[in-house]
Enzyme design. Structure first.
Site, PDB file in Angstrom:
ATOM      1  N   CYS A 157     -32.266 -15.194  29.422  1.00 41.79           N
ATOM      2  CA  CYS A 157     -32.315 -16.627  29.668  1.00 41.79           C
ATOM      3  C   CYS A 157     -33.604 -17.012  30.368  1.00 41.79           C
ATOM      4  CB  CYS A 157     -31.116 -17.043  30.528  1.00 41.79           C
ATOM      5  SG  CYS A 157     -29.513 -16.515  29.861  1.00 41.79           S
TER       6      CYS A 157
ATOM      7  N   LEU B  61     -29.542 -17.848  26.495  1.00 47.40           N
ATOM      8  CA  LEU B  61     -29.406 -16.999  25.315  1.00 47.40           C
ATOM      9  C   LEU B  61     -28.076 -16.284  25.482  1.00 47.40           C
ATOM     10  CD1 LEU B  61     -30.610 -15.743  22.709  1.00 47.40           C
ATOM     11  CD2 LEU B  61     -31.619 -13.980  24.158  1.00 47.40           C
ATOM     12  N   ALA B  62     -27.066 -16.705  24.761  1.00 42.69           N
ATOM     13  CA  ALA B  62     -25.710 -16.198  24.958  1.00 42.69           C
ATOM     14  C   ALA B  62     -25.587 -14.783  24.401  1.00 42.69           C
ATOM     15  CB  ALA B  62     -24.698 -17.123  24.292  1.00 42.69           C
TER      16      ALA B  62
ATOM     17  N   GLU C  74     -28.928  -9.066  32.961  1.00 44.22           N
ATOM     18  CA  GLU C  74     -27.687  -8.407  32.554  1.00 44.22           C
ATOM     19  C   GLU C  74     -27.266  -7.434  33.651  1.00 44.22           C
ATOM     20  OE1 GLU C  74     -25.936  -9.153  30.008  1.00 44.22           O
ATOM     21  OE2 GLU C  74     -27.342 -10.202  28.699  1.00 44.22           O
TER      22      GLU C  74
ATOM     23  N   ASP D  97     -21.195 -11.643  32.957  1.00 43.36           N
ATOM     24  CA  ASP D  97     -21.717 -10.926  34.123  1.00 43.36           C
ATOM     25  C   ASP D  97     -22.283 -11.900  35.154  1.00 43.36           C
ATOM     26  OD1 ASP D  97     -23.719 -11.491  32.185  1.00 43.36           O
ATOM     27  OD2 ASP D  97     -25.087 -10.094  33.156  1.00 43.36           O
TER      28      ASP D  97
ATOM     29  N   SER E 225     -35.173  -0.505  24.084  1.00 41.33           N
ATOM     30  CA  SER E 225     -36.551  -0.056  23.972  1.00 41.33           C
ATOM     31  C   SER E 225     -36.763   1.187  24.830  1.00 41.33           C
ATOM     32  CB  SER E 225     -37.503  -1.185  24.419  1.00 41.33           C
ATOM     33  OG  SER E 225     -38.830  -0.728  24.515  1.00 41.33           O
ATOM     34  N   GLY E 226     -37.792   1.966  24.507  1.00 45.59           N
ATOM     35  CA  GLY E 226     -38.075   3.193  25.240  1.00 45.59           C
ATOM     36  C   GLY E 226     -39.109   3.050  26.333  1.00 45.59           C
TER      37      GLY E 226
END
Length: 631
Positions: free
Chosen positions: A2, A53-54, A80, A103, A372-373
């Site tokens: 978001c 951004l859901a 998150e 969350d 992602s790494g």
């Protein structure tokens, strides 16, 4: 993921405060295309805005800004929590009641039940948020441990502004856009701005692991709720003493849990795959935890030396992922370049910023979240310069060269008193640069671009160097590898790598999660001895051992390539007119910050076939930013 924004000013009408908050949220729409929300405390002059951004709990129960059930805490949150379920169970056991399963609600209730800092210490995740304690009339700005998510703030004329990106602050009428000369010089040096510096005077990037406290009366304090320095001290006090096999077992267990937690989503999920060690490890563990093929994404280039797509495809075939690759044409890459000032909204010149955004656009066609790494290089010594600097450190020949260089400079300076002939002055300057370059190698600073004094001699060198200073705690007995890793983790990781990933992905409305930067993995890495990271010049040694359990060595063994594009050729070809316009005498004189002669000289050299794109790209990114935001 978001976008958040807001301000603390004088009390006013709720309608006026809300409208101004909405204005700040509008530039953040790509970060949150699904919904917009505003909350105000008119008596305090405070307003929060949020673009959503859901990802978790797509219902209205997850809408923001959000109040705790007791009404004490208001929160505007970007991030998150990966242990939200466990925290929710604890809170329910203490009598807290929940409307939904987001969350954000867990975090709001945790702050109300336990207090801000105790809630943060229990939180496992990536986040940057604003929380207003209505009881104490206190605003808190918080950033996650490693700086995965951004947050900026500044005070102008009695108005305290904050937001996920600088463009949100600019949307408030109180904002005064004055360029920071120190910020510009620091950018030229390393192609990014080290926190807490920004390109604007009076605006700061909240450092990783920090909490800023601001009361309604204007009193302000900044401190850390988690610090890498503390993690280093703890790791050095309790070093890992097991065998290599036991270390690999422990690392795989941590990574498996980190990956599994980051696979929680109420929307489609995927993963970036370059075919290198870091992303391949993440994909391998992700696929082992998934009952169906995971969606993996990579991009390739027709220029062979930049193309990692075949390596990624080979790993994807072995692991059985549902793989998508896109070969990028020069036209597609070039189309992104005019968008870069808007995407980053301050000067930023990482060479992989263009392909990272294109990869994000590709993934967003099918998923809303991608793993992602990123982070493996800084944790497990993946960059080539680690081994190279250690070799230089051990080289008696290198030390002898430094002594000779110092002697030659002293001899020339004593033989030719000022004012010196131009040829001698240039020779002295060149040898001083070589001497400084050698000193940086021995002090393990990253490679720099322009020696800023060549373009901005009025900015003291000591101030610019201090902006990147990251001394390893208790460094007297530290090993050299640890010094380098710490310096990169303090600035290069959050201010370059994570900034690039955040802006490139959020401009595509894609949430990117980085399991290698789970703070438990970070803390474990700092317990490991150096030979578990770099062994006989083999980088990321322990991480490789985990990967080899899932992917044959032959599929991933190759020199480190990087995620780059062919800027050099483009600047002599399809980008030449664009570059010439930005590097013209009139364009450089427009802001008066840089000496134009060295820039024009490098541009002529590049056009003649001598590659200078590593010097020119930062200047071009600054010029493009200036034209977009300050012209």
């Amino acid at each position: 993921m978001c976008g958040v924004a807001g301000f603390l000013a004088q009390p006013g009408s709720a309608e006026a405060l809300a409208e101004q908050a909405r204005r700040m949220a509008r530039p953040l729409r790509p970060r949150g295309p699904d919904a917009e929300g505003v909350w105000v405390d008119a008596a305090a002059g405070l307003a929060f805005s949020h673009r959503r951004l859901a990802v978790i709990d797509l219902s209205e129960a997850g809408a923001q800004p959000m109040l705790s059930s007791c009404g004490r805490f208001a929160i505007a949150y970007n991030g998150e929590l990966y242990n939200a379920a466990e925290l929710r169970d604890e809170l329910c056991a203490e009598g807290r009641r929940f409307r939904g399963h987001s969350d954000t609600e867990v975090l709001a209730e945790a702050c109300a039940a336990w207090g801000l800092r105790p809630a943060l210490r229990r939180a496992l995740g990536m986040f940057a948020f604003a929380a207003w304690d209505r009881q104490r009339r206190t605003l808190y700005l918080v950033r996650d441990r490693l700086g995965i998510k951004p947050l900026y703030y500044g005070a102008f004329g009695g108005v305290f502004l904050f937001g996920s990106e600088l463009k949100a602050l600019r949307a408030h009428p109180a904002f005064e856009p004055r360029v920071s000369r120190l910020g510009a010089a620091a950018f030229l040096r390393n192609s990014y701005l080290p926190n807490p510096l920004t390109i604007y005077e009076g605006v700061h990037a909240l450092p990783p692991g920090a909490v800023l406290t601001r009361r309604a009366d204007g009193a302000e304090s900044l401190d850390s709720w988690w610090s890498l320095a503390d993690a280093v001290r703890a790791g050095r006090a309790d070093p890992f003493s097991g065998s290599a096999a036991e270390a690999a077992d422990a690392l795989e267990e941590l990574l498996r849990d980190a990956v599994q937690r980051r696979m929680a989503a109420d929307v489609p999920l995927g993963v970036f795959l370059s075919g290198g060690f870091d992303s391949s490890t993440v994909v391998a563990l992700m696929q082992s935890l998934s009952p169906r093929p995971v969606k993996s994404f990579s991009i390739g280039f027709r220029e062979r030396r930049y193309d990692e797509a075949p390596h990624a495809a080979a790993v994807a075939r072995h692991l059985g992922t549902e793989h998508t690759e896109l070969y990028v044409t020069p036209r597609e890459a070039l189309a992104v370049i005019p968008q870069l000032p808007e995407i980053y909204d301050e000067p930023f010149a990482d060479a992989s910023q263009v392909p990272t955004h294109i990869l994000s656009l590709l993934a967003r066609r099918e998923v809303t979240v991608a793993l992602s790494g990123d982070g493996g290089d800084e944790l497990f010594a993946g960059y080539d310069h680690y081994a190279g600097n250690l070799r230089s450190r051990r080289s008696l020949g290198f030390a002898a060269k430094q002594r000779l260089r110092r002697g030659s400079v002293a001899l020339l300076e004593s033989a030719f008193s000022a004012p010196r002939p131009p040829a001698i002055a240039k020779l002295i300057q060149r040898r001083r640069r070589r001497l400084a370059s050698g000193a940086r190698r021995l002090s393990f600073e990253r490679l720099t671009n322009w020696p800023h004094a060549e373009l901005m001699p009025e900015v003291p060198e000591a101030e610019v160097r201090a902006a990147f200073h990251a001394a390893l705690p208790e460094a007297a007995d530290a090993d050299d590898l640890s010094r380098m890793l710490y310096a990169d983790a303090m600035h290069y990781l959050p201010d370059d790598i994570l900034t690039k990933v955040d802006r490139a992905s959020m401009a595509a409305s894609l949430e990117v999660r980085v399991p290698l930067l789970d703070h438990r993995v970070v803390e474990f890495a700092w317990r490991l001895p150096g030979h578990f990271k770099l062994r006989r010049n083999e980088s990321k040694w322990l991480l490789r051992q985990v990967l080899y359990r899932h992917v044959p060595r032959a599929l991933v063994e190759r020199p480190k390539q990087g995620f780059l594009v062919a800027y050099g050729g483009w600047l002599r070809g399809p980008l030449r007119d664009w570059a010439e316009d930005l590097l013209s005498e009139s364009a450089l004189a427009g802001h008066g910050l840089f000496r134009s002669a060295p820039i024009r000289a490098r541009w002529r050299e590049h056009c003649a076939g001598r590659d200078r794109d590593h010097l020119l790209w930062p200047v071009l990114m600054f010029q493009a930013w200036w034209r977009c935001w300050m012209h």
